[in-house]
Design a protein around this motif. Structure first.
Motif, PDB file in Angstrom:
ATOM      1  N   ALA A 239       0.836  -1.216   0.000  1.00  0.00           N
ATOM      2  CA  ALA A 239       0.000   0.000   0.000  1.00  0.00           C
ATOM      3  C   ALA A 239       0.865   1.258   0.000  1.00  0.00           C
ATOM      4  CB  ALA A 239      -0.959  -0.004   1.183  1.00  0.00           C
ATOM      5  N   THR A 240       1.958   1.222  -0.761  1.00  0.00           N
ATOM      6  CA  THR A 240       2.892   2.346  -0.764  1.00  0.00           C
ATOM      7  C   THR A 240       2.361   3.562  -1.529  1.00  0.00           C
ATOM      8  OG1 THR A 240       4.020   1.325  -2.665  1.00  0.00           O
ATOM      9  CG2 THR A 240       4.924   0.884  -0.476  1.00  0.00           C
ATOM     10  N   THR A 270      11.598  -4.321   2.124  1.00  0.00           N
ATOM     11  CA  THR A 270      11.353  -4.448   0.687  1.00  0.00           C
ATOM     12  C   THR A 270      10.957  -3.115   0.072  1.00  0.00           C
ATOM     13  OG1 THR A 270      10.671  -6.750   0.945  1.00  0.00           O
ATOM     14  CG2 THR A 270       9.962  -5.622  -1.059  1.00  0.00           C
ATOM     15  N   ASP A 271      10.046  -2.406   0.732  1.00  0.00           N
ATOM     16  CA  ASP A 271       9.526  -1.172   0.150  1.00  0.00           C
ATOM     17  C   ASP A 271      10.615  -0.122  -0.002  1.00  0.00           C
ATOM     18  OD1 ASP A 271       7.168  -2.534   0.232  1.00  0.00           O
ATOM     19  OD2 ASP A 271       6.306  -1.419   1.905  1.00  0.00           O
ATOM     20  N   ALA A 288       4.230   3.110   3.580  1.00  0.00           N
ATOM     21  CA  ALA A 288       2.840   3.464   3.891  1.00  0.00           C
ATOM     22  C   ALA A 288       2.781   4.210   5.224  1.00  0.00           C
ATOM     23  CB  ALA A 288       1.978   2.205   3.956  1.00  0.00           C
ATOM     24  N   PRO A 289       1.955   5.249   5.326  1.00  0.00           N
ATOM     25  CA  PRO A 289       1.881   6.071   6.545  1.00  0.00           C
ATOM     26  C   PRO A 289       1.175   5.346   7.680  1.00  0.00           C
ATOM     27  CG  PRO A 289       0.269   6.824   4.949  1.00  0.00           C
ATOM     28  CD  PRO A 289       1.073   5.757   4.254  1.00  0.00           C
ATOM     29  N   ALA A 290       1.888   4.401   8.276  1.00  0.00           N
ATOM     30  CA  ALA A 290       1.288   3.489   9.256  1.00  0.00           C
ATOM     31  C   ALA A 290       0.716   4.207  10.467  1.00  0.00           C
ATOM     32  CB  ALA A 290       2.333   2.465   9.698  1.00  0.00           C
ATOM     33  N   MET A 291       1.428   5.207  10.979  1.00  0.00           N
ATOM     34  CA  MET A 291       0.966   5.866  12.195  1.00  0.00           C
ATOM     35  C   MET A 291      -0.349   6.602  11.952  1.00  0.00           C
ATOM     36  SD  MET A 291       3.370   4.656  13.930  1.00  0.00           S
ATOM     37  CE  MET A 291       3.243   5.373  15.557  1.00  0.00           C
ATOM     38  N   LEU A 292      -0.461   7.245  10.804  1.00  0.00           N
ATOM     39  CA  LEU A 292      -1.701   7.937  10.469  1.00  0.00           C
ATOM     40  C   LEU A 292      -2.844   6.943  10.325  1.00  0.00           C
ATOM     41  CD1 LEU A 292      -3.273  10.476   9.714  1.00  0.00           C
ATOM     42  CD2 LEU A 292      -2.424  10.241   7.369  1.00  0.00           C
ATOM     43  N   LEU A 293      -2.569   5.805   9.694  1.00  0.00           N
ATOM     44  CA  LEU A 293      -3.596   4.773   9.555  1.00  0.00           C
ATOM     45  C   LEU A 293      -4.057   4.283  10.929  1.00  0.00           C
ATOM     46  CD1 LEU A 293      -2.023   2.687   6.635  1.00  0.00           C
ATOM     47  CD2 LEU A 293      -3.992   4.212   6.474  1.00  0.00           C
ATOM     48  N   MET A 294      -3.111   4.039  11.823  1.00  0.00           N
ATOM     49  CA  MET A 294      -3.481   3.575  13.161  1.00  0.00           C
ATOM     50  C   MET A 294      -4.255   4.636  13.931  1.00  0.00           C
ATOM     51  SD  MET A 294      -0.403   1.141  14.625  1.00  0.00           S
ATOM     52  CE  MET A 294       1.011   2.085  14.056  1.00  0.00           C
ATOM     53  N   ASP A 295      -3.908   5.903  13.704  1.00  0.00           N
ATOM     54  CA  ASP A 295      -4.647   6.986  14.366  1.00  0.00           C
ATOM     55  C   ASP A 295      -6.138   6.940  14.025  1.00  0.00           C
ATOM     56  OD1 ASP A 295      -2.394   7.976  15.591  1.00  0.00           O
ATOM     57  OD2 ASP A 295      -2.028   9.538  14.102  1.00  0.00           O
TER      58      ASP A 295
END
Length: 408
Positions: A239-240, A270-271, A288-295
């Motif tokens: 999901a990059t 890998t990414d 992928a913006p993981a922290m924003l997704l978790m927020d």
């Protein structure tokens, strides 16, 4: 009567040290002191937890650097070189390479993993048969989920659908697809969901693996998930594309992913290796913006993906190292964020794999002890595991190093 006691361990969010009593493969008690004559394993103040969970790895194509040519370091080259190498895979060859990675994973504290296995006219069922053998052979130390995976597409190779169907009847735990390698990504997604529904299994896609913000396959996955009532049973890796989108757009995707119950796995090694090669300055991370997704409530994990192949020409199956790499790339510093990086390779990954993950009385005695005071030091310093138990049986020991200074 206890079978054993794991003593002098630290536990997350608790002060001081505890003793963990094990009986019949379950955690029977966790107390400051346990009155028992059961054998004790003194962990010298190490941090105990339920072990790492690797939610996305490719055991079948690991350790093939010696048979692939890497010149460009691009995704297209990695797919092409691996496809050629697959033609020469044998059951014995796949087993040997996969065993090497699995043993490293066990000694690095992993107690569960989800591996993708490519099934198509190139690999046939050779890799699948080898990984089923691996799953059986190492069940004493690690739980392995097998995802029957369509790496090369479906609409362009219709025979793959029948092969995946057979794999799901013959021991695969779930189904996976790769829309970006298919001429018709929408149809690819739909057919993967058809197979999932037919067999009642979960779905895991590789998608949006580039830095072009347009043409995302996420809306199609969301639509199928909602239409089929598959919330909580779908995950997407890479999901990059999200990293190339402005924050308001990502926030909208995050809200929809959370509402639909679709998890996201980021694959830092890998990414970061494959993406951004067209830039000669200000090279993007492509993460992928993981922290924003978790927020926004999305279940986000970090995982190994590939080891020693054209997709990732390095690796040791250490999720402590992967959490640290992610934290570096995501520029994390606050304790709360480092703790979330730890969750991405433990409790979040277990939730994605729909596994129970507890360190409390009544839970399965899957326990790993790390030479660390807590999850924060584990991630920040890449502290090493020193011992592990699977179903109450010790699965590995990794003695702590000692300095041999003069006079000591």
């Amino acid at each position: 009567m206890l079978d054993l006691v794991i003593s002098n361990v630290r536990i997350a969010r608790q002060e001081g040290c505890f003793e963990i009593g094990v009986r019949g493969g379950k955690i029977a008690a966790i107390e400051r002191t346990l009155a028992t004559d059961a054998p004790r394993h003194d962990m010298c103040g190490g941090f105990a937890f339920g072990g790492f969970a690797d939610s996305h790895i490719h055991l079948d194509k690991a350790c093939i650097l010696d048979r692939c040519l890497i010149c460009e370091g691009t995704l297209e080259e990695a797919v092409r070189e691996t496809a050629k190498a697959k033609l020469g895979f044998t059951i014995e060859d796949v087993y040997t390479r996969a065993a090497r990675v699995v043993e490293n994973a066990i000694m690095n504290g992993t107690t569960a993993m989800r591996t993708f296995v490519e099934i198509d006219r190139r690999a046939g069922f050779r890799s699948f048969e080898a990984i089923k053998q691996i799953r059986r052979a190492y069940a004493w130390a690690i739980d392995i989920q097998i995802c029957a995976f369509a790496q090369e597409g479906l609409t362009n190779e219709p025979e793959t659908s029948e092969m995946l169907d057979h794999a799901l009847e013959s021991g695969a735990d779930l189904i996976g697809g790769c829309p970006y390698t298919d001429p018709d990504p929408q149809a690819h997604i739909s057919r993967i969901f058809d197979l999932a529904e037919r067999h009642g299994v979960d779905v895991d896609f590789h998608l949006d693996f580039d830095l072009n913000p347009s043409g995302s396959a996420i809306p199609a996955v969301l639509a199928e998930t909602e239409r089929r009532g598959y919330g909580g049973r779908v995950s997407i890796g890479h999901a990059t594309k999200l990293s190339a989108m402005p924050t308001p757009t990502v926030s909208e995707f995050a809200r929809r992913l959370a509402d639909a119950g679709v998890a996201v796995t980021t694959l830092p090694a890998t990414d970061i290796f494959l993406l951004g090669r067209g830039a000669d300055h200000l090279i993007p991370r492509g993460l992928a913006p993981a922290m924003l997704l978790m927020d926004h409530g999305v279940n986000v994990t970090a995982a190994t993906n590939n080891v020693l192949n054209p997709f990732t020409p390095y690796g040791d199956a250490s999720l402590a190292r992967m959490a640290n790499l992610f934290a570096n790339l995501a520029q994390l510093s606050r304790d709360d964020d480092i703790a979330r990086a730890f969750d991405m390779v433990t409790i979040n990954a277990a939730r994605l794999m729909r596994r129970d993950y507890r360190l409390e009385p009544g839970a399965t005695a899957d326990i790993v002890v790390v030479d660390a005071a807590d999850p924060l030091s584990l991630v920040r310093e890449i502290r090493q595991p020193i011992a592990g138990w699977k179903n109450g049986r010790q699965s590995f020991i990794r003695p702590q190093p000692r300095l041999l200074s003069p006079g000591r």
